[in-house]
Motif scaffolding. Structure first.
Motif, mmCIF file in Angstrom:
data_model
loop_
_atom_site.group_PDB
_atom_site.id
_atom_site.type_symbol
_atom_site.label_atom_id
_atom_site.label_comp_id
_atom_site.label_asym_id
_atom_site.label_seq_id
_atom_site.Cartn_x
_atom_site.Cartn_y
_atom_site.Cartn_z
ATOM 1 N N LEU A 1 42.406 13.458 45.471
ATOM 2 C CA LEU A 1 41.144 13.606 46.028
ATOM 3 C C LEU A 1 40.370 14.235 45.053
ATOM 4 O O LEU A 1 39.112 14.054 45.059
ATOM 5 C CB LEU A 1 41.190 14.543 47.179
ATOM 6 N N THR A 2 40.780 14.992 43.969
ATOM 7 C CA THR A 2 40.199 15.788 43.024
ATOM 8 C C THR A 2 40.063 15.367 41.680
ATOM 9 O O THR A 2 39.109 15.541 40.806
ATOM 10 C CB THR A 2 40.385 17.075 43.256
ATOM 11 N N GLU A 3 41.161 14.667 41.324
ATOM 12 C CA GLU A 3 41.273 14.329 39.758
ATOM 13 C C GLU A 3 41.279 12.748 39.517
ATOM 14 O O GLU A 3 40.544 12.371 38.507
ATOM 15 C CB GLU A 3 42.691 14.794 39.409
ATOM 16 N N ASN A 4 41.675 11.878 40.137
ATOM 17 C CA ASN A 4 41.603 10.542 39.830
ATOM 18 C C ASN A 4 40.485 9.955 40.741
ATOM 19 O O ASN A 4 40.820 8.631 41.243
ATOM 20 C CB ASN A 4 42.943 10.146 40.427
ATOM 21 N N ARG A 5 39.244 10.252 40.578
ATOM 22 C CA ARG A 5 38.269 9.782 41.253
ATOM 23 C C ARG A 5 38.060 8.159 40.820
ATOM 24 O O ARG A 5 37.798 7.500 41.770
ATOM 25 C CB ARG A 5 36.892 10.483 40.728
ATOM 26 N N ARG A 6 37.978 7.988 39.725
ATOM 27 C CA ARG A 6 37.833 6.303 39.300
ATOM 28 C C ARG A 6 38.940 5.522 39.749
ATOM 29 O O ARG A 6 38.674 4.201 39.890
ATOM 30 C CB ARG A 6 37.758 6.415 37.810
ATOM 31 N N GLY A 7 40.161 6.108 40.149
ATOM 32 C CA GLY A 7 41.402 5.151 40.490
ATOM 33 C C GLY A 7 41.590 5.574 41.855
ATOM 34 O O GLY A 7 43.017 5.161 42.319
ATOM 35 N N ARG A 8 40.891 6.454 42.711
ATOM 36 C CA ARG A 8 41.331 6.817 43.969
ATOM 37 C C ARG A 8 41.721 5.667 45.040
ATOM 38 O O ARG A 8 42.736 5.766 45.835
ATOM 39 C CB ARG A 8 40.352 7.574 44.648
#
Length: 187
Positions: free
Chosen positions: A138-145
Motif C-alpha cells: 500500500l505504501t512502498e511498492n506503488r509502481r508494482g502494486r
C-alpha cells in the motif's frame, strides 16, 4: 568533511527505503527459522537437509533486506512481487491448517507439527509478516502494486498443497532419522 556527511545522509536515506519490505523479510526469516528451532524443520529441509535450507533462507533474506534498502523506485515491481509472495505464505498457512478465531481473526491451532505453547509466537510472526506485506504493497511498492496483488491468486493454492507435501516428507524423514531439527515430527 562535507562529502562524508552527504554520503552518510545518503546511506541513511537508503536504509530507510522500503522499511515495510525489510520488516516483512525479517518476519519471513523469523517464520522459517522458528520452525527449524522448534523442531519441525523448515521449507526445503526435506529435500536438501537443514543446513542447506537454512543457508538458502538466510542468504535470501539477507539479500532481500539489503536490496530493499538500496534499490531505486524503478525496482518497485520486483519488491511488490516479493511482498505478494510474503502475503501468499501467510494466507496459505491460515487457509491450509486447523484454526480457530481470536478477536475475529484466524488463529492457527496447529501447523506443520507445531501446536500448544509454540502457537502464540508462530501466529504473531505470521501476523507481523502479513501486516508488513500489506503495508509495503500500500505504501512502498506503488509502481508494482498490481503485481503484488495478483501474486496471491496464483501462489496461495500452490503453497497450500506444497506445505502439506513438505510436511509429509519431513515426517517421513523424521521417522527414519530423528535429529534436533525434526524432533517434533518423529513422535
Amino acid at each position: 568533511m562535507p562529502g562524508r556527511r552527504r554520503q552518510a545522509r545518503g546511506e541513511l536515506a537508503n536504509h530507510s527505503r522500503r522499511p515495510w519490505t525489510r520488516m516483512g523479510t525479517l518476519a519471513v526469516a523469523a517464520h522459517v527459522f522458528y520452525e527449524l528451532a522448534a523442531g519441525v524443520g523448515m521449507p526445503f529441509a526435506s529435500r536438501v537437509g537443514p543446513a542447506a535450507a537454512a543457508t538458502f533462507w538466510a542468504s535470501g533474506a539477507s539479500v532481500a533486506f539489503r536490496e530493499a534498502g538500496r534499490q531505486p523506485p524503478s525496482r518497485d515491481p520486483a519488491f511488490a512481487v516479493l511482498n505478494g509472495v510474503f502475503l501468499s505464505a501467510v494466507v496459505a498457512h491460515f487457509a491450509a491448517w486447523p484454526r480457530t478465531s481470536r478477536a475475529g481473526l484466524p488463529w492457527l491451532t496447529e501447523c506443520e507439527g507445531l501446536r500448544g505453547r509454540a502457537m502464540p509466537a508462530y501466529n504473531s510472526i505470521l501476523y507481523l509478516s502479513a501486516v508488513a506485506a500489506l503495508a509495503s504493497l500500500l505504501t512502498e511498492n506503488r509502481r508494482g502494486r498490481a503485481w503484488g496483488a495478483l501474486v496471491p491468486l496464483a501462489v496461495v493454492p500452490a503453497l497450500m498443497s506444497e506445505q502439506h507435501r513438505e510436511h509429509r516428507r519431513l515426517r517421513e524423514r523424521a521417522s527414519r532419522d530423528r535429529r534436533w531439527w525434526n524432533r517434533r515430527l518423529a513422535d
